[in-house]
Design a protein around this motif. Sequence first.
Motif, PDB file in Angstrom:
ATOM      1  N   ASP A 171       0.843  -1.197   0.000  1.00 25.05           N
ATOM      2  CA  ASP A 171       0.000   0.000   0.000  1.00 25.05           C
ATOM      3  C   ASP A 171       0.875   1.243   0.000  1.00 25.05           C
ATOM      4  O   ASP A 171       1.325   1.683   1.044  1.00 25.05           O
ATOM      5  N   CYS A 172       1.102   1.751  -1.178  1.00 21.44           N
ATOM      6  CA  CYS A 172       1.759   3.029  -1.388  1.00 21.44           C
ATOM      7  C   CYS A 172       3.125   2.887  -2.030  1.00 21.44           C
ATOM      8  O   CYS A 172       3.772   1.859  -1.971  1.00 21.44           O
ATOM      9  N   CYS A 173       3.464   3.872  -2.663  1.00 19.25           N
ATOM     10  CA  CYS A 173       4.810   4.373  -2.785  1.00 19.25           C
ATOM     11  C   CYS A 173       5.700   3.683  -3.816  1.00 19.25           C
ATOM     12  O   CYS A 173       5.393   2.644  -4.349  1.00 19.25           O
ATOM     13  N   GLU A 174       6.810   4.395  -4.051  1.00 19.68           N
ATOM     14  CA  GLU A 174       7.673   4.078  -5.175  1.00 19.68           C
ATOM     15  C   GLU A 174       8.505   2.828  -4.925  1.00 19.68           C
ATOM     16  O   GLU A 174       8.571   2.290  -3.819  1.00 19.68           O
ATOM     17  N   LEU A 175       9.149   2.397  -5.997  1.00 24.03           N
ATOM     18  CA  LEU A 175       9.991   1.207  -5.983  1.00 24.03           C
ATOM     19  C   LEU A 175      10.947   1.212  -4.790  1.00 24.03           C
ATOM     20  O   LEU A 175      11.675   2.172  -4.564  1.00 24.03           O
ATOM     21  N   GLY A 176      10.921   0.133  -4.013  1.00 25.69           N
ATOM     22  CA  GLY A 176      11.867  -0.056  -2.922  1.00 25.69           C
ATOM     23  C   GLY A 176      11.394   0.390  -1.561  1.00 25.69           C
ATOM     24  O   GLY A 176      12.030   0.078  -0.557  1.00 25.69           O
ATOM     25  N   GLU A 177      10.281   1.118  -1.499  1.00 29.02           N
ATOM     26  CA  GLU A 177       9.850   1.609  -0.191  1.00 29.02           C
ATOM     27  C   GLU A 177       9.327   0.467   0.675  1.00 29.02           C
ATOM     28  O   GLU A 177       8.603  -0.408   0.226  1.00 29.02           O
ATOM     29  N   LEU A 178       9.750   0.506   1.920  1.00 33.22           N
ATOM     30  CA  LEU A 178       9.433  -0.521   2.901  1.00 33.22           C
ATOM     31  C   LEU A 178       9.055   0.176   4.200  1.00 33.22           C
ATOM     32  O   LEU A 178       9.800   1.016   4.694  1.00 33.22           O
ATOM     33  N   VAL A 179       7.909  -0.178   4.735  1.00 36.37           N
ATOM     34  CA  VAL A 179       7.399   0.474   5.943  1.00 36.37           C
ATOM     35  C   VAL A 179       7.084  -0.583   6.998  1.00 36.37           C
ATOM     36  O   VAL A 179       6.315  -1.510   6.747  1.00 36.37           O
ATOM     37  N   TYR A 180       7.708  -0.457   8.151  1.00 40.98           N
ATOM     38  CA  TYR A 180       7.265  -1.247   9.299  1.00 40.98           C
ATOM     39  C   TYR A 180       7.232  -0.385  10.554  1.00 40.98           C
ATOM     40  O   TYR A 180       7.253  -0.886  11.670  1.00 40.98           O
ATOM     41  N   LYS A 233      14.376   1.177   0.727  1.00 45.44           N
ATOM     42  CA  LYS A 233      14.142   2.529   1.223  1.00 45.44           C
ATOM     43  C   LYS A 233      13.181   2.429   2.412  1.00 45.44           C
ATOM     44  O   LYS A 233      11.958   2.394   2.229  1.00 45.44           O
ATOM     45  N   ILE A 234      13.753   2.334   3.608  1.00 43.12           N
ATOM     46  CA  ILE A 234      12.933   2.179   4.804  1.00 43.12           C
ATOM     47  C   ILE A 234      12.484   3.559   5.271  1.00 43.12           C
ATOM     48  O   ILE A 234      13.301   4.448   5.486  1.00 43.12           O
ATOM     49  N   ILE A 235      11.181   3.733   5.401  1.00 41.35           N
ATOM     50  CA  ILE A 235      10.657   5.038   5.806  1.00 41.35           C
ATOM     51  C   ILE A 235       9.716   4.886   6.996  1.00 41.35           C
ATOM     52  O   ILE A 235       8.954   3.916   7.078  1.00 41.35           O
ATOM     53  N   PRO A 236       9.767   5.833   7.947  1.00 37.93           N
ATOM     54  CA  PRO A 236       8.743   5.886   8.988  1.00 37.93           C
ATOM     55  C   PRO A 236       7.507   6.584   8.405  1.00 37.93           C
ATOM     56  O   PRO A 236       7.558   7.771   8.078  1.00 37.93           O
TER      57      PRO A 236
END
Length: 411
Positions: free
Chosen positions: A202-211, A354-357
């Motif tokens: 759910d969401c976002c550009e190539l490589g984005e990872l959210v935990y 690309k780990i993002i909060p």
Amino acid sequence: MNEKIIKDKLVENFLKYLAIPSQSDDKKKEVPSSPGQWEMAKVLGADLEDLGLVDIKINEYGVLQARLPKRGGKSRAIGWVAHLDTVDVGLSDRIHPQIIKSYDGKDIKLNEEITFSIKDNPEVLAYIGDDIIFTDGTSVLGADNKAAIANIMTALWFLKENPDIDHADIFIAFIPDEEIGLRGARKIDFDEFKVDYAYTIDCCELGELVYETFNAASGTLKVRGVSAHPMSAKGNLVNPIMIAHDFIAMLDRAKMPENTENREGYIWLTDIKSDVLNLRLDFNIRNHDREKFEASKEYLYKITDLLKERYKKAQIEIEISDVYDNIRDSMNEENKVAVERLAAIFKKLGIEEKIIPMRGGTDGSFLSRKGIFTPNYFTGAHNFHSNKEFLPIDSFYKSFLVTLNLMQDDF
């Protein structure tokens, strides 16, 4: 099976599900809030049956659940959750996608009146030469979250077409009304969703990872003042608007959404309604840090108590309710394999992590409250909730490859 066949199937599925209007409606209280979400669930239920899934059920809230029994391998059980609704931002609920082949790096005329400009959307220049799916400018694209649905359905199709591939026990939950407060996640039958961990896409550009997401609460301050005619107001009239003014004045303007970023939390005043007697003020509290989140709630209770002392004639009440939790808070030694597998698969596929909060929440934020660790990874799309939303097909394909690798029990 070659890449072109898979990409064609992925896009075919995406366009098929886009053709079903399924905007959620925050004015409606029932779940699902729109008939299109029922239609989506029914179409997907039939498709899941064709793909060999079992235990297929659509409950009274439009939540579609199913399971693909494991084939060989270990006993791991993995879930995928995706939402049926697209967001209503005042645009058309009818989506008319267009595919720009071998994008040339120039502005794109989405329709006679609306141009997709590279000046306003320079991120598109990273995809020169790629095939990209755009809208016609009259709607959102709906990659949020129909790209995820197409992704999951294509991975399940691939497993059916390749019976030699072992895979985990796979649980699916397609849910309504994510865009209007994660309502559908609350309606999952968790007795039929017994997983070791789960994923959202759910969401976002190539490589984005959210935990890591916000802890979230919503609240209401209610004030009932005392009305009086101006000729006898002195010492009698209690103006609820002035009480709300005092409440607001005791908040830190530096800790509001317009002044915060990254992991900084905030209190957001979202709505106020008042007359001479009654006032209602709505607000949201967000923070990645649990202690700071709880401290914000405690501070609001304290200033409300102070106002009660200051305005003894008024009736002042505050209510605060938790909405969802930070996904990371549910991670432990047993389930952190969910993120470790993502990292390993990204590396295997040559995808930069690309780990993002996330300054928001996903369905996984609610699932974490249920003890189900649910990281989120990219669809490949850009500009969600906009008529300038676009989805590069190569990024979409790589998201599919992540899903397919996660389903295989090889870690």
